[in-house]
Design an enzyme around this catalytic site. Structure first.
Site, PDB file in Angstrom:
ATOM      1  N   HIS A 102       9.059   3.024   0.320  1.00  0.00           N
ATOM      2  CA  HIS A 102       9.445   2.033  -0.685  1.00  0.00           C
ATOM      3  C   HIS A 102       8.668   2.264  -1.973  1.00  0.00           C
ATOM      4  O   HIS A 102       7.502   2.676  -1.945  1.00  0.00           O
ATOM      5  CB  HIS A 102       9.147   0.619  -0.185  1.00  0.00           C
ATOM      6  N   HIS A 178       6.993   5.721   6.445  1.00  0.00           N
ATOM      7  CA  HIS A 178       6.877   4.952   7.677  1.00  0.00           C
ATOM      8  C   HIS A 178       8.225   4.796   8.362  1.00  0.00           C
ATOM      9  O   HIS A 178       9.273   5.065   7.775  1.00  0.00           O
ATOM     10  CB  HIS A 178       6.304   3.560   7.383  1.00  0.00           C
ATOM     11  N   ARG A 198      15.496   6.540   2.058  1.00  0.00           N
ATOM     12  CA  ARG A 198      15.481   7.282   3.329  1.00  0.00           C
ATOM     13  C   ARG A 198      15.101   8.735   3.096  1.00  0.00           C
ATOM     14  O   ARG A 198      15.670   9.412   2.240  1.00  0.00           O
ATOM     15  CB  ARG A 198      16.856   7.242   3.993  1.00  0.00           C
TER      16      ARG A 198
END
Length: 328
Positions: A102, A178, A198
């Site tokens: 993110h 993650h 992604r």
């Protein structure tokens, strides 16, 4: 005398994804006709998944609408933002989530039309014996190595795999690569953002027989390429009062999260109240009980979420329950 604000019981929106399962309906009675049900957005003003008020004069209105009408509910700390800065979810990972990252606030503001970035934390509600997650890199890698790994689908060998168990806590700053692994049931507290890039999705196909989109360039822009320390679980340091125990789980610039255990079986009661500075959110993760305030009450069960506005009326707790107390 200034009127004090009453708590709001929330109903979530659901999100489906190919990696989700059925536990949020089966164990939390969400009654959302969605299969698989991957996430429920319990406390959210984000347009991608709003939550709705289930009691009082704003029943069936979105929480976003209520806060637009009552800016003071956010508290003086957040009054100028005119929006809820956090988002709270349940996540049921029947399969592995994609390897993802993110952006931080600065990147999101510049490249994602002024949105928030996404720093988050996970509280593990349950986990199968072999459940795991991926958290950061095993070692430092160069940009060229990282880019090649993304383009060839070989990123997995650089990731740090961490076993998880019930009660574990993980803090994931923006930029940390993650993924939640299969078998984990998670409560997630995060900035109010739906920005996910992604890196790798195991070459899975969606219901249309297509691979899901990857976001290689954006991942290259925002990923931290330094080795991450192996996450260590903190010691449990409780503070006790009559009928209640609490421990601080996470403190960061975006939120504080406490785990609170209430037991008033011997006719004790716990008084709870917010000040004018900030709101709180109560996410029930086990047990049940009743919140009483003014001339009203709310029955609370495992999986329920309550938004407590700033400058709230006094609330008394009766029952035996655990909840996460999230403070903005």
């Amino acid at each position: 005398m200034q009127q004090k604000n009453e708590p709001l019981l929330l109903r979530p929106s659901g999100r489906n994804s190919l990696w989700g399962g059925t536990r949020l309906n089966d164990e939390f009675s969400k009654n959302i006709p969605m299969y698989p049900l991957a996430e429920t957005w319990e406390c959210s003003t984000h347009p991608a998944g709003p939550s709705y008020v289930m009691n009082g004069i704003y029943k069936e209105k979105t929480l976003a609408y209520v806060l637009q009408q009552n800016h003071a509910y956010l508290g003086t700390k957040h009054y100028s933002k005119y929006q809820l800065p956090i988002l709270i979810k349940f996540i049921d990972a029947k399969q592995d989530l994609s390897i993802q990252v993110h952006p931080n606030d600065a990147y999101a503001k510049q490249y994602e039309h002024g949105q928030y970035g996404k720093t988050e934390m996970w509280y593990v509600l349950d986990a199968t014996k072999d459940a795991h997650l991926y958290y950061g890199l095993k070692r430092n890698i160069s940009f060229d190595t990282f880019q090649k790994a993304l383009l060839t689908g070989n990123i997995m060998k650089y990731l740090q795999r961490v076993p998880v168990k019930k009660g574990d806590i993980f803090f994931i700053p923006a930029g940390t690569i993650h993924a939640i692994g299969a078998g984990a049931l998670i409560a997630e507290i995060q900035e109010s953002s739906d920005l996910t890039y992604r890196l790798y999705d195991y070459d899975r196909l969606d219901n249309n027989g297509k691979k899901r989109e990857l976001h290689i360039q954006k991942a290259l822009d925002v990923s931290c390429l330094h080795a991450s320390e192996t996450p260590r679980q903190p010691m449990h340091v409780f503070k006790y009062k009559q009928g209640v125990a609490s421990e601080l789980l996470i403190h960061c610039k975006y939120f504080e999260v406490y785990r609170v255990i209430v037991n008033t079986e011997r006719r004790q009661h716990v008084i709870y109240q917010t000040d004018e500075i900030s709101f709180r959110v109560l996410l029930c993760i086990n047990g049940c009980g009743t919140l009483k305030f003014n001339d009203s009450s709310l029955d609370i069960f495992k999986g329920d979420c309550v938004f407590v506005p700033a400058n709230s009326c006094p609330i008394t707790f009766h029952g035996k329950m655990q909840f996460l107390d999230v403070r903005g």
